[in-house]
Design an enzyme around this catalytic site. Sequence first.
Site: not given
Ligand code: NAP
Length: 475
Positions: A144, A168-169, A242, A276, A377, A454
Amino acid sequence: MYINGKWIEKGIDEVVVRNPANGEVVGRVAKVGKEEVEEAIEAANAAFKTWSKLPAIERSNYMYRVAEIMRERKEDLARTGTLEMGKALADMRGEVQIAIDYVQWYAEEGRRVYGETIPTNAANKRVSVIKQPIGVVGAITPWNFPVSMITRKISPALAAGCTVVVKPASQSPLSAKLIFEIFEEAGIPAGVVNLVLGDAREVSEAMLKSTKVKKISFTGSTEVGKKLMAGGAETVKKMSLELGGHAPYIVFEDADLDLAVDGLVSGKFRCAGQTCVCMNRVYVQESVIEAFSEKLVEKVSALKIGNGLDSATNVGPLVDQKGVEKSEEHVKDAVSKGAKVLVGGQRPQQPEFANGSFYEPTVLANVDETMLISYEETFGPVAPIFTFKTEEEVIEKANNTPYGLASYFYTNDLSRSHRVAEQLEFGIVGVNDSLPITAAVPFGGIKESGNGKEGGHHGMEEYLIEKLISVRLQD
Ligand code: NAP
């Protein structure tokens, strides 16, 4: 992928990146396996020996150069981010600016890693505490904020003297690739920064199992954050997490309603609600609910959805169809339990949106705590409005969540501003401020929104260890 200063064009597989505005393929990126991740960790470990020993000013100079090239390629970075994850170009430009701010700010801060001297009871002892880089860092980032989440982690790490392996994602590897081209152009030595895209579980497992990786910095969902925390226990890794949020946005009757409406529109619909820190629960005091809702509906109705690259677009597509389905599910569930759609509430029907993942900016009224949207969320452009009677009641409701990232409230009462800010159980509180984030401040959550900071000098500490040195003097 970029390992030990070399690009890997062919991996075990590839990721096909599509523009969420129209489904067109915008890039293909090599995907690597466990072996290459281990190779990247080895390279980072070898590079740590020299990078950590450089005088801070030399590391800073590399980073100033990175910031300079990023400024030159700002538009390229912004357009790439918009192409692969959809956010409106104006939002993406703002993100690139803050990404540059992180590099610049930590280039400066790296020169101010001071230790301490501590007076002791013994006349013949001299005690000091020095700070040193923790070592190799594994960084996992979300889609994001495809540019700034990478520089928010890499900048303090490099400034502190650490080396990094970034995953990265899968939905935003093109921005990551561009940032690494910039690192290469800036002359960052081989092995100091490495980029690996692969199966998320495989990559993270390699990082977690390695005793050479001393720290994991993760931004993403709470669900994955918990898994990483458990996986890091075996090697007692230092973790910065985070994670997700569920931000309350409270509007008291003494607030400037226009300011509160503007803050909500920019905070909620930026990045199509996929941040987030975006507002998930809007609490409006009973006596101003009608005036507030009327102003809000007027502003939200004027938002233009479209391809992020179109300069008239305010709200781009969601990252994928799953994102659209989540918004749809939350709205349907709320309406079935008595909520009222004031604006939006569906996918746009015009033919130009047919191949994209769009959802109309939506405002829901009469929302209550039985509805999914009140505790999950949404990560989409849906603003649910709750009403409340008293300050005490709304504080209790706002805190009634396992999340603790961002919170906001609007008031013109000075005493209330302190009273409420102190009682909200969140890592970030915006008072009459819907965007309280800059490179200089500590961003981070509490409770299930994670731990660690951060940004600011606080963010630097995450990449440092403190070492006590006690010297017994000879008589
Ligand atoms: P996500 O599914 O947790 O993915 C984030 C990262 O983790 C991606 O690089 C993803 O890789 C990787 N990942 C996924 N499954 C994993 C696993 N089992 N083990 C290790 N890594 C894994 O999150 P998202 O849906 O992309 O992002 C949205 C979430 O991020 C929301 O909940 C948002 O609130 C949170 N967020 C938090 C912040 C903050 O600063 N607090 C900032 C931005 C976003 P792949 O893409 O290859 O699956």
